[in-house]
Design a protein around this motif. Sequence first.
Motif, PDB file in Angstrom:
ATOM      1  N   ILE A   1      82.646  68.907 -35.366  1.00 23.61           N
ATOM      2  CA  ILE A   1      82.284  70.189 -35.129  1.00 23.61           C
ATOM      3  C   ILE A   1      82.963  71.298 -36.197  1.00 23.61           C
ATOM      4  N   VAL A   2      82.179  72.176 -36.804  1.00 20.33           N
ATOM      5  CA  VAL A   2      82.859  73.339 -37.489  1.00 20.33           C
ATOM      6  C   VAL A   2      83.524  74.175 -36.386  1.00 20.33           C
ATOM      7  N   LYS A   3      84.811  74.423 -36.361  1.00 22.35           N
ATOM      8  CA  LYS A   3      85.518  75.620 -35.530  1.00 22.35           C
ATOM      9  C   LYS A   3      84.959  76.739 -35.282  1.00 22.35           C
ATOM     10  N   ASN A   4      84.667  77.091 -34.019  1.00 23.14           N
ATOM     11  CA  ASN A   4      84.131  78.568 -33.571  1.00 23.14           C
ATOM     12  C   ASN A   4      82.692  78.405 -34.170  1.00 23.14           C
ATOM     13  N   SER A   5      81.905  77.462 -33.915  1.00 21.91           N
ATOM     14  CA  SER A   5      80.544  77.493 -34.531  1.00 21.91           C
ATOM     15  C   SER A   5      80.056  76.244 -33.506  1.00 21.91           C
ATOM     16  N   THR A   6      78.488  76.629 -33.696  1.00 18.98           N
ATOM     17  CA  THR A   6      77.597  75.325 -33.126  1.00 18.98           C
ATOM     18  C   THR A   6      77.274  74.299 -34.008  1.00 18.98           C
ATOM     19  N   ASN A   7      77.798  74.459 -35.361  1.00 20.24           N
ATOM     20  CA  ASN A   7      77.298  73.352 -36.387  1.00 20.24           C
ATOM     21  C   ASN A   7      78.238  72.161 -36.282  1.00 20.24           C
ATOM     22  N   GLY A   8      77.527  71.055 -35.757  1.00 18.07           N
ATOM     23  CA  GLY A   8      78.375  69.888 -35.583  1.00 18.07           C
ATOM     24  C   GLY A   8      77.396  68.573 -35.615  1.00 18.07           C
ATOM     25  N   THR A   9      78.017  67.387 -35.506  1.00 21.33           N
ATOM     26  CA  THR A   9      77.381  66.246 -35.315  1.00 21.33           C
ATOM     27  C   THR A   9      78.403  65.121 -34.718  1.00 21.33           C
ATOM     28  N   THR A  10      77.765  63.771 -34.641  1.00 24.27           N
ATOM     29  CA  THR A  10      78.662  62.863 -34.012  1.00 24.27           C
ATOM     30  C   THR A  10      78.510  61.612 -35.186  1.00 24.27           C
ATOM     31  N   THR A  11      79.762  60.873 -35.214  1.00 14.94           N
ATOM     32  CA  THR A  11      79.562  59.710 -36.255  1.00 14.94           C
ATOM     33  C   THR A  11      78.801  58.694 -35.883  1.00 14.94           C
ATOM     34  N   ASP A  12      78.244  57.786 -36.883  1.00 18.31           N
ATOM     35  CA  ASP A  12      77.446  56.829 -36.597  1.00 18.31           C
ATOM     36  C   ASP A  12      78.113  55.605 -36.220  1.00 18.31           C
ATOM     37  N   PHE A  13      77.160  54.541 -35.956  1.00 20.04           N
ATOM     38  CA  PHE A  13      77.933  53.152 -35.460  1.00 20.04           C
ATOM     39  C   PHE A  13      79.098  52.853 -36.428  1.00 20.04           C
ATOM     40  N   ASP A  14      79.064  53.041 -37.837  1.00 19.36           N
ATOM     41  CA  ASP A  14      80.238  52.690 -38.597  1.00 19.36           C
ATOM     42  C   ASP A  14      81.141  53.929 -38.760  1.00 19.36           C
ATOM     43  N   GLY A  15      81.274  54.855 -38.020  1.00 18.42           N
ATOM     44  CA  GLY A  15      82.228  55.876 -38.095  1.00 18.42           C
ATOM     45  C   GLY A  15      81.733  57.225 -39.226  1.00 18.42           C
ATOM     46  N   ASN A  16      80.609  56.876 -39.679  1.00 14.94           N
ATOM     47  CA  ASN A  16      80.265  57.828 -40.897  1.00 14.94           C
ATOM     48  C   ASN A  16      79.700  58.909 -40.291  1.00 14.94           C
ATOM     49  N   PHE A  17      79.795  60.390 -40.832  1.00 16.49           N
ATOM     50  CA  PHE A  17      79.188  61.315 -40.501  1.00 16.49           C
ATOM     51  C   PHE A  17      78.797  62.157 -41.803  1.00 16.49           C
TER      52      PHE A  17
END
Length: 999
Positions: A43-59
């Motif tokens: 997540i970008v700090k102090n924002s709602t912009n974010g994601t999670t890593t996939d099965f291989d740890g990639n993002f």
Amino acid sequence: MKSYLFSVVFAFLTVTGFAQDLTIKGVVNEAGNRAPLPGVNVIVKNSTNGTTTDFDGNFTLANIPPGSVIVFSYLGFKTQEITVTNADFITVFLEEDAAALDEVVVIGYGTQTKKEVTGAVSVVGSETIERLNPVRVEQALQGQVAGVNITSQSGSPGSASTISIRGITTNGDNRPLILVDGNVIEDLSVINPTDIESINVLKDATAGIYGVRAANGVILITTKSGKRNTELRFELDTYTGFQETTRKIPVLNATEYALLVNEAFAAGGETPPFTDIASLGTGTDWQDVIFQDAPITNVNFNATGGGERSTYSAGVSYLTQDGIVGGDAANFNRLTGKINYNLDFLKNFKLSTSAIYTQTNRNNLLENTLGSVLFNALNMAPTLSVRDANGNFTLAEGLGNEVINPVAQIASTFNNTQVDRISGTIGLNYKFLEKWTAESRFQFNYSEVAGDVFSPQAFFGSGKVFNVERSSVTEFKNLFRDFTWDSFVTYTDTFKEDHNVKVLLGMSVFKTTGAFSSFTGFDVGPNSGIDNASDVVNNFINGGNTFDSRLLSYFTRLQYDYKGKYLFSAVIRRDGSTKFGPANRFGYFPSASLGWIMSDESFLENVDWLNFLKLRASYGIIGNDRIPDFRFVSLLNGEGVYVIDDELVFGTAIGALANPEIKWERQKTFDIGFDAKIANNKVDITVDYFKKRTEDLLVVSQVSGILGVAAPGSSPPVINAGIVENKGVEFQIAYRDELSDNFNFNISYNFTTLENEVLFVNSDNGFIPGGSFGVGQEPPARMEVGQPIGYFFGLRTNGIFQNQAEVDAHASQLNAAPGDLRFVDINGDGQINSDDRTYIGDPIPDVTMGLNIGFNYKNFDFSSYAFASIGNDIVRNYERNQPLTNRSVNFLNRWTGEGSTNSFPRVTTGANSNSLFSDFFVEDGSYLRIQNIQLGYTLNNPTWINTMRIYLSVNNAFTFTKYRGYDPSASTGAPIGGGIDQGFYPVPRTYLLGLNIKF
């Protein structure tokens, strides 16, 4: 000028546009093993912009202004922040949070954060289990958890271990309650250790939430499951290797044996049997013949994954292990299949399910008893060969009735047991009205234990107890069923911001039943089965082949904290058991615990070196009902012999004598301790003092033989007749640090002191005997006031008689002569007899210790585990002491004349008292064992594989001890009579080559 301003504005807009379009890509790995981590929050700090890593740890994260701070967070790992200034690929390594006070700990009917726990709870994680590669789950606890002692009942494949938590609390069943995903599992051989996510051990009164079955502690095992929002992920874990014995007991070779036998015969006034000793050489080393290198292989395959509302995992494993004695004649193999599935029907309505199927097959050899294979290998004459000139097995003539050719014994043993077991759980959890949760769980176990024992016609020598005149086969099938139904509601609330309350109210029903069948057929051939027998006998013709036991319980628990630093928990449970009569069926068992997080107080907030400090204490009463069923009433399940028309007729009679007054055994347990973290959370310290007092012990009383208690199916009554107390101190310290990006290490040490004492025994003679020594001697162990439970009771020696004058000046000792053991006249009556027996040792260690070391350097990892037991004694009972049986090489230092030695007596065939149970046969069983050494190397992202780890491992690497037997760690596990070595099958040293692949 206008052109200049236009250029500046254009450049500014261009830079801004590029900043808005900045896209960051990267991968998140685990720092320890470099494995990718799926599901990490990015997540970008102090924002709602974010994601999670996939099965291989990639993002991939888009629309990031340069200079933004990216926050990486994942449960159980330290949060990491990285400032990005360009679009370069980012590789992030997250470290495990060693100071994770928010780590979730499994407790009874719920969970708590580690910070909130007020009881003595220890946790062993999957990483430790994977490093140890245990064949059985119990082996993963030895040396890892203070206060938990594991003793091997045998080192043979598939054999069980005895688990004791904070001492021996009763002379009956000392097993702790074991729950796997909430389901009661009595036999841990059905569990594949690599399926385990964590093991939580409840050691104090907080175990009381589980009631009657928790008096000896509780072990909570959680198996691996999938994680939400992760793709299907596979893991292959396999190892193969070989096993060898860690020790061979030095015994006499043929020449030494013949010299001592001749000397013994001459001293007894008999003609020496060997006339040509020079031609004998070294003869047959029976231990070399019996012991062999044995293969072991394990393959485990798992699949895990999860969606937005579900998680799942499935796995299958297969283990095969031959014995270092008997090879495939002692093979054990285990096939295990496991599946877990959890689903959120709704946001507040959840389903959890799990199932485990296990099939085990075990070939059994006679072990750990008089006449076992190893007992015979030690006592067999080295002058005899395995086979005679005609190719037949050599007969063991003149060596006593129990000693036979051990190779012939293995060849004539056909004993197989197969266990098929399925265990399952299903649970529903419903949250309502914001603060309420209702949960109901149903767990079941069903197992079939089937086996056959074929005994061919066999002749091992004149008068041998193992000779078989009629071939026979015994086939048996035992069925076991049990189920548990738990239902409870939980109310959670916070009052005035600082007062946090959680109230639990529930009930539990448990039922277990079983049925046994066994038939023996005679005059059968190999593999022909009981259907081809000439006649068949029902081994349960008089009944007694079923059991039915039930529990009904109600419980409530209050958990309260003020500002998260003053903690309180209280439990009361009402248990009802069918083991007791109507007047004593139900019992009430309360417990409570307190905690104070001192590090949150203002007077400690400026203590930089102290990161966390919690004081805690607990006290409670827990019941125990582990006795046979229906001992409060008389049952017609015994065997009677009647004379009808001048013929003996076998019929039914009263079984075990009843006692309608038996009641709950009660354990009062107290614990006080503290948990601390210092030095920037690098050092973790836990200290506990405990005291456990068990009252109204359920014991089998001693009664007169005229009551018929020795008849088949009968036994003395069970009574409440004893008090036992255990107390001691537990200390555990761990240190972790990261010295560089490429190197981190950890070390932990723990010890437990234990003092066991019997405070009361209600019997006519003031003690309860147990165990066996030699042939025809009185039991060598006792439970008696003022002594540890199961202490050794025998004669005390004071050297060797050196001459006849010493014999004459001593108290009267039967058949005493120069060279014999000199026994101490304890009561001073001038006679050496059974009244002079006294305390000569006990099998309970004074201190146990564990030491664990590990480090990671780049892609290499190393770990080593050690365990020590100090102060326990072992009885040496593997010597038959017949004129022609073999002896230990210590008899080369025997007494041969005045002044020759004061340690080992003379050899003679004449009558003497040297074989009477005395401290001559009791040895110090203290030992230090390097339990595991492992070196691994991890390859990251090789082609389609996420990680691949290769490792070499040695289990039971080294044992340092003064004990002269095979294995100082082995014991029968009996509270009275444990620690008596009749030729224990040693725990093997195992060399493994392993491979772990995640893809």
